[in-house]
Design a protein around this motif. Structure first.
Motif, PDB file in Angstrom:
ATOM      1  N   LYS A 101      11.314   4.613  10.258  1.00 49.68           N
ATOM      2  CA  LYS A 101      10.033   4.645   9.546  1.00 49.68           C
ATOM      3  C   LYS A 101       9.909   3.410   8.657  1.00 49.68           C
ATOM      4  CE  LYS A 101       8.819   8.480   7.427  1.00 49.68           C
ATOM      5  NZ  LYS A 101       8.827   9.531   6.346  1.00 49.68           N
ATOM      6  N   LEU A 102       8.813   2.673   8.864  1.00 55.53           N
ATOM      7  CA  LEU A 102       8.438   1.593   7.967  1.00 55.53           C
ATOM      8  C   LEU A 102       7.399   2.139   7.004  1.00 55.53           C
ATOM      9  CD1 LEU A 102       8.270  -1.426   7.084  1.00 55.53           C
ATOM     10  CD2 LEU A 102       6.516  -1.699   8.870  1.00 55.53           C
ATOM     11  N   MET A 103       7.644   2.012   5.700  1.00 50.33           N
ATOM     12  CA  MET A 103       6.725   2.518   4.681  1.00 50.33           C
ATOM     13  C   MET A 103       6.045   1.349   3.987  1.00 50.33           C
ATOM     14  SD  MET A 103       9.259   5.445   3.142  1.00 50.33           S
ATOM     15  CE  MET A 103      10.565   4.235   2.923  1.00 50.33           C
ATOM     16  N   LEU A 104       4.729   1.440   3.838  1.00 51.48           N
ATOM     17  CA  LEU A 104       3.934   0.380   3.250  1.00 51.48           C
ATOM     18  C   LEU A 104       3.179   0.902   2.030  1.00 51.48           C
ATOM     19  CD1 LEU A 104       2.368  -1.034   6.543  1.00 51.48           C
ATOM     20  CD2 LEU A 104       4.391  -1.890   5.354  1.00 51.48           C
ATOM     21  N   ARG A 105       3.216   0.130   0.956  1.00 51.20           N
ATOM     22  CA  ARG A 105       2.435   0.440  -0.241  1.00 51.20           C
ATOM     23  C   ARG A 105       1.626  -0.796  -0.631  1.00 51.20           C
ATOM     24  NH1 ARG A 105       6.715   3.056  -4.522  1.00 51.20           N
ATOM     25  NH2 ARG A 105       6.953   0.811  -4.955  1.00 51.20           N
ATOM     26  N   PRO A 180       3.018   6.119  -7.267  1.00 51.11           N
ATOM     27  CA  PRO A 180       1.808   5.705  -7.989  1.00 51.11           C
ATOM     28  C   PRO A 180       0.639   5.374  -7.066  1.00 51.11           C
ATOM     29  CG  PRO A 180       3.411   3.921  -7.947  1.00 51.11           C
ATOM     30  CD  PRO A 180       4.097   5.129  -7.377  1.00 51.11           C
ATOM     31  N   VAL A 181       0.904   5.104  -5.798  1.00 52.36           N
ATOM     32  CA  VAL A 181      -0.149   4.711  -4.849  1.00 52.36           C
ATOM     33  C   VAL A 181       0.111   5.419  -3.516  1.00 52.36           C
ATOM     34  CG1 VAL A 181      -0.577   2.456  -5.897  1.00 52.36           C
ATOM     35  CG2 VAL A 181       1.200   2.696  -4.143  1.00 52.36           C
ATOM     36  N   PRO A 182      -0.891   5.459  -2.617  1.00 61.54           N
ATOM     37  CA  PRO A 182      -0.669   6.038  -1.284  1.00 61.54           C
ATOM     38  C   PRO A 182       0.409   5.284  -0.516  1.00 61.54           C
ATOM     39  CG  PRO A 182      -3.016   5.814  -1.722  1.00 61.54           C
ATOM     40  CD  PRO A 182      -2.297   5.071  -2.817  1.00 61.54           C
ATOM     41  N   ILE A 183       1.078   6.006   0.386  1.00 58.82           N
ATOM     42  CA  ILE A 183       2.114   5.427   1.244  1.00 58.82           C
ATOM     43  C   ILE A 183       1.651   5.537   2.697  1.00 58.82           C
ATOM     44  CG2 ILE A 183       4.503   5.603   2.043  1.00 58.82           C
ATOM     45  CD1 ILE A 183       5.212   6.776  -0.678  1.00 58.82           C
ATOM     46  N   VAL A 184       1.702   4.422   3.382  1.00 61.15           N
ATOM     47  CA  VAL A 184       1.396   4.384   4.816  1.00 61.15           C
ATOM     48  C   VAL A 184       2.722   4.357   5.569  1.00 61.15           C
ATOM     49  CG1 VAL A 184       0.282   3.102   6.670  1.00 61.15           C
ATOM     50  CG2 VAL A 184      -0.753   3.145   4.378  1.00 61.15           C
TER      51      VAL A 184
END
Length: 546
Positions: A101-105, A180-184
């Motif tokens: 899983k690659l997680m982007l913020r 603190p922010v959404p995670i993609v």
């Protein structure tokens, strides 16, 4: 299938790293085996250069960073190439790698509020508007190719996974309470039949804040990759499209026998229906689709001979002769996966298994008799298993040899499974190759469509309930054609015939690029709704290809 409403009940405390450039994007990685999930150890080393960020971790941590584990090595790098961020991730683990899983913020907040869309998302709407949680999966009806965008088309960010093979790709977006922010999340699931302790994830590309023109070019670049990877050819030059198919303007669904034994049309009644239809549209522009022709629909699967209650071999031969005289092409329906265990004793050799090979994987269990319990003897088989594939090939080939049918429809093949015993896509490739070797002019069609599937099968039923007015039609029309789903209602009250949906109002006819309208006929359609049938035929005649 993924479970969109499940999550960790604690903060996994993943380390995040900056992406090169001025985008404000941060990223992290998680690794999954069959037994657990692992994070990058918080004390890992990383190098931040102008155009790249590299991470090296010689150990993992369990989620929450309470425990470190000497279980392998992870090397990840993101490079900024002319405004495109591209990730490369390599994993070595003591256990076989199941997923990465690659997680982007840090994606633009206004784009996240506007929502996500894929090329086959309906025009004018998006997934996850105003931050609602979403999960999109390739291959399937939500993501026909592994490319998607977030934001308005005028300015959006695009995401592309450049995988040369068909493997599950999942995009899950949420805003957990600990962040603190959404995670993609961009999840790549490995092939169950080739899992190993070392793995390289296919490139993941992110373009932040792209104009409409740049996003379109990004999609075309992605499609160029897909075309090469899957030998996906333009519709105009495909060698597996018979010339008559290019002129088809209407698909007529002649419903046969329901699972319960109820007969909608015998073969002689199907002949009469075709005679009526061809009074209002030229026969050579009609493809007659025959579900339930083999007897009790789904119950007889996978034994395919003309149903005795409909007229048997003699009745089907007469139907085929009438169709030829009228210029109509015949397309019987076969189960690409489906089987009744009572009808196919060798089902356990071919049944689809879950990715760890521990249990049977089911696609669905329709309640055919309305006792409000799914039927218990329906299983789904893998065309990659040689015995079942040979059975399918011979069953279809016999109908071509004996009755001269022009096409074969393969039910449910649009549903992809990560079977550890046999690769499903390879099975589909071999199925097509073996059939066309025997019958080079045979048209093969399937339920559903997505990029690599369209490379094999030039005609697919559009997924039931999905919008046909898609944002980027070329992702379909450049390569293939669709028609309406079996469950589209017939004229009048909307009977779905042999399908389990009961009654569904027939949608109005509207011209959609690359889509062939469908007209269903059940027992009361012509006696009661002949004028509507005639009007539909005339509309298709006047609006379809010639």
């Amino acid at each position: 299938m993924g479970l969109i409403d499940t999550d960790l009940s604690f903060d996994p405390k993943d380390p995040y790293f900056p992406a090169p450039g001025t985008y404000g994007v941060e990223w992290g990685v998680q690794v999954f085996t069959e037994d657990n999930g692992y994070a990058i150890h918080a004390g890992c080393a990383y190098v931040h250069e102008t155009d790249r960020v590299s991470v090296h971790s010689d150990r993992f941590a369990l989620f929450g960073q309470q425990t470190t584990v000497d279980a392998g090595v992870l090397d990840a790098e993101v490079v900024n190439r002319d405004g495109v961020l591209e990730w490369s991730i390599k994993v070595r683990h003591t256990e076989a790698v199941k997923a990465v899983k690659l997680m982007l913020r840090g994606l633009p907040p206004e784009q996240l509020r506007a929502g996500w869309w894929t090329p086959n998302t309906g025009r004018g709407w998006a997934h996850g508007v105003n931050g609602h949680r979403i999960q999109l999966e390739y291959p399937g009806p939500d993501m026909a190719t592994a490319w998607l965008a977030v934001g308005d088309e005028a300015e959006c960010s695009t995401l592309s996974i450049r995988d040369p093979r068909v493997r599950r790709q999942i995009v899950h977006v949420r805003h957990p309470r600990y962040s603190p922010v959404p995670i993609v999340e961009v999840v790549h699931v490995t092939s169950a039949n080739t899992r190993s302790q070392t793995y390289r994830v296919p490139p993941v590309r992110l373009r932040v804040r792209a104009s409409s023109a740049v996003a379109d070019q990004d999609l075309d670049d992605h499609l160029a990759f897909v075309e090469k990877a899957h030998d996906l050819r333009p519709w105009e030059t495909r060698p597996d499209v018979p010339d008559w198919m290019r002129h088809t303007a209407l698909v007529v669904t002649l419903h046969g026998q329901h699972w319960t034994g109820y007969v909608f049309n015998t073969f002689p009644q199907m002949e009469e229906a075709l005679r009526f239809v061809t009074q209002h549209i030229e026969g050579h522009r009609v493809l007659a689709y025959l579900p339930g022709w083999e007897g009790r629909y789904y119950y007889a699967y996978p034994q395919y001979r003309p149903g005795p209650d409909l007229g048997g071999d003699e009745g089907f031969a007469a139907l085929a002769a009438t169709a030829r005289d009228l210029g109509v092409r015949l397309m019987p329906m076969f189960g690409g996966h489906g089987a009744n265990v009572k009808q196919y004793p060798k089902w356990e050799d071919a049944v689809l298994r879950n990715d760890t090979n521990r249990y049977v994987e089911l696609l669905n269990r329709p309640d055919w008799d309305t006792d409000r319990v799914g039927e218990g003897d329906q299983v789904f088989l893998n065309p990659g298993e040689p015995g079942f594939r040979a059975h399918l090939v011979e069953s279809i080939s016999a109908m071509v040899r004996e009755f001269g049918v022009d096409a074969a429809f393969l039910d449910t093949l649009g549903y992809w499974f990560n079977d550890p015993r046999y690769d499903v896509m390879e099975g589909c490739r071999l199925l097509k190759a073996e059939l066309l070797q025997r019958h080079p002019d045979l048209l093969l069609a399937v339920e559903g469509w997505w990029d690599a599937l369209s490379a094999l099968f030039p005609l697919g039923q559009h997924w039931f309930g999905t919008d046909r007015d898609i944002r980027k039609p070329r992702v379909l029309t450049r390569y293939a054609r669709t028609t309406g789903h079996l469950a589209e209602g017939t004229p009048g009250p909307g009977s779905t015939g042999v399908h389990e949906k009961g009654f569904v109002p027939r949608p109005p006819d509207t011209s959609r690029e690359g889509h062939i309208p469908v007209l269903g006929i059940v027992d009361d359609t012509l006696p009661t709704h002949a004028e509507e049938v005639a009007a539909i035929c005339r509309w298709a005649r006047d609006n379809g290809p010639r």
